[in-house]
Design a protein around this motif. Structure first.
Motif, PDB file in Angstrom:
ATOM      1  N   TYR A  78       0.832  -1.205   0.000  1.00  0.00           N
ATOM      2  CA  TYR A  78       0.000   0.000   0.000  1.00  0.00           C
ATOM      3  C   TYR A  78       0.865   1.253   0.000  1.00  0.00           C
ATOM      4  O   TYR A  78       1.955   1.268   0.546  1.00  0.00           O
ATOM      5  CB  TYR A  78      -0.886   0.047   1.256  1.00  0.00           C
ATOM      6  CG  TYR A  78      -2.031  -0.920   1.250  1.00  0.00           C
ATOM      7  CD1 TYR A  78      -3.285  -0.545   0.788  1.00  0.00           C
ATOM      8  CD2 TYR A  78      -1.867  -2.220   1.733  1.00  0.00           C
ATOM      9  CE1 TYR A  78      -4.349  -1.430   0.797  1.00  0.00           C
ATOM     10  CE2 TYR A  78      -2.914  -3.113   1.747  1.00  0.00           C
ATOM     11  CZ  TYR A  78      -4.150  -2.712   1.284  1.00  0.00           C
ATOM     12  OH  TYR A  78      -5.195  -3.593   1.299  1.00  0.00           O
ATOM     13  N   ILE A  80       0.410   4.632   1.681  1.00  0.00           N
ATOM     14  CA  ILE A  80      -0.506   5.201   2.670  1.00  0.00           C
ATOM     15  C   ILE A  80       0.129   6.340   3.448  1.00  0.00           C
ATOM     16  O   ILE A  80       1.341   6.553   3.397  1.00  0.00           O
ATOM     17  CB  ILE A  80      -0.984   4.137   3.682  1.00  0.00           C
ATOM     18  CG1 ILE A  80       0.194   3.620   4.525  1.00  0.00           C
ATOM     19  CG2 ILE A  80      -1.698   2.999   3.013  1.00  0.00           C
ATOM     20  CD1 ILE A  80      -0.214   3.143   5.868  1.00  0.00           C
ATOM     21  N   GLU A 114      -7.727  -3.021   6.016  1.00  0.00           N
ATOM     22  CA  GLU A 114      -7.634  -3.220   4.568  1.00  0.00           C
ATOM     23  C   GLU A 114      -9.004  -3.160   3.905  1.00  0.00           C
ATOM     24  O   GLU A 114      -9.149  -2.560   2.832  1.00  0.00           O
ATOM     25  CB  GLU A 114      -6.957  -4.549   4.258  1.00  0.00           C
ATOM     26  CG  GLU A 114      -5.467  -4.532   4.521  1.00  0.00           C
ATOM     27  CD  GLU A 114      -4.799  -5.816   4.068  1.00  0.00           C
ATOM     28  OE1 GLU A 114      -4.194  -5.794   2.980  1.00  0.00           O
ATOM     29  OE2 GLU A 114      -4.891  -6.820   4.805  1.00  0.00           O
ATOM     30  N   LEU A 117     -10.076   0.458   3.783  1.00  0.00           N
ATOM     31  CA  LEU A 117      -9.277   1.188   2.785  1.00  0.00           C
ATOM     32  C   LEU A 117      -9.764   0.891   1.371  1.00  0.00           C
ATOM     33  O   LEU A 117      -9.816   1.789   0.527  1.00  0.00           O
ATOM     34  CB  LEU A 117      -7.798   0.841   2.921  1.00  0.00           C
ATOM     35  CG  LEU A 117      -7.071   1.395   4.138  1.00  0.00           C
ATOM     36  CD1 LEU A 117      -5.637   0.876   4.192  1.00  0.00           C
ATOM     37  CD2 LEU A 117      -7.089   2.915   4.154  1.00  0.00           C
ATOM     38  N   ASP A 150      -5.358   5.702   2.119  1.00  0.00           N
ATOM     39  CA  ASP A 150      -4.749   5.004   0.990  1.00  0.00           C
ATOM     40  C   ASP A 150      -4.553   6.039  -0.115  1.00  0.00           C
ATOM     41  O   ASP A 150      -5.525   6.496  -0.729  1.00  0.00           O
ATOM     42  CB  ASP A 150      -5.653   3.867   0.519  1.00  0.00           C
ATOM     43  CG  ASP A 150      -5.084   3.090  -0.643  1.00  0.00           C
ATOM     44  OD1 ASP A 150      -4.064   3.521  -1.236  1.00  0.00           O
ATOM     45  OD2 ASP A 150      -5.649   2.039  -0.980  1.00  0.00           O
TER      46      ASP A 150
END
Length: 158
Positions: A78, A80, A114, A117, A150
């Motif tokens: 990711y 982020i 997750e 996101l 994200d």
């Protein structure tokens, strides 16, 4: 060869805002799934009552949930940004000895992050950090609300 957890532990041990408050990262769990932190009582962080300053206790608990989630998610690919959005602290007794706490991130918490996101590009959650003295008596409890964005999600403008 040194692990990323080992290198980051030593970087934080020497990081001036933590170093001068005597906040010492003892260890990171493999994959940044947890951290153990010790606040050493010293003349640098002791108030007029002989206890560790409340600000030192607060500063010790503040950065670790965002740091852990950041590293966990970056290792998964990711892009982020993670930060502490808000915090509150409650003191139960003066910290007259060294203090300790441990934070662990579960697979369930990572999966929830997750999933959120993927849906909205943002994740917020509050975590409680309990800080204990040498006699394992609770000295303080910190509620830390963490925010993760994200940066690759189309709905996130950052």
């Amino acid at each position: 060869m040194f692990s990323p957890e080992f290198v980051f532990k030593w970087a934080l041990r020497l990081y001036p805002p933590l170093f001068f408050q005597r906040i010492l990262v003892q260890r990171f769990d493999k994959g940044f799934r947890g951290v153990e932190v010790k606040i050493n009582k010293s003349f640098l962080n002791t108030n007029h009552n002989g206890a560790i300053f409340g600000g030192t206790i607060y500063a010790a608990a503040d950065p670790f949930h965002p740091m852990l989630f950041y590293h966990i998610l970056v290792l998964k690919g990711y892009k982020i940004r993670a930060w502490s959005r808000s915090s509150a602290i409650r003191y139960f007794k003066p910290g007259k000895t060294d203090l300790r706490f441990k934070i662990s991130i579960s697979d369930t918490e990572i999966a929830a992050c997750e999933n959120q996101l993927k849906l909205s590009g943002k994740y917020r959650k509050s975590f409680v950090v309990e800080i204990y003295d040498k006699e394992q008596k609770l000295c303080a409890s910190v509620i830390n609300e963490m925010h993760v964005s994200d940066l690759d999600h189309p709905d996130v403008i950052d």
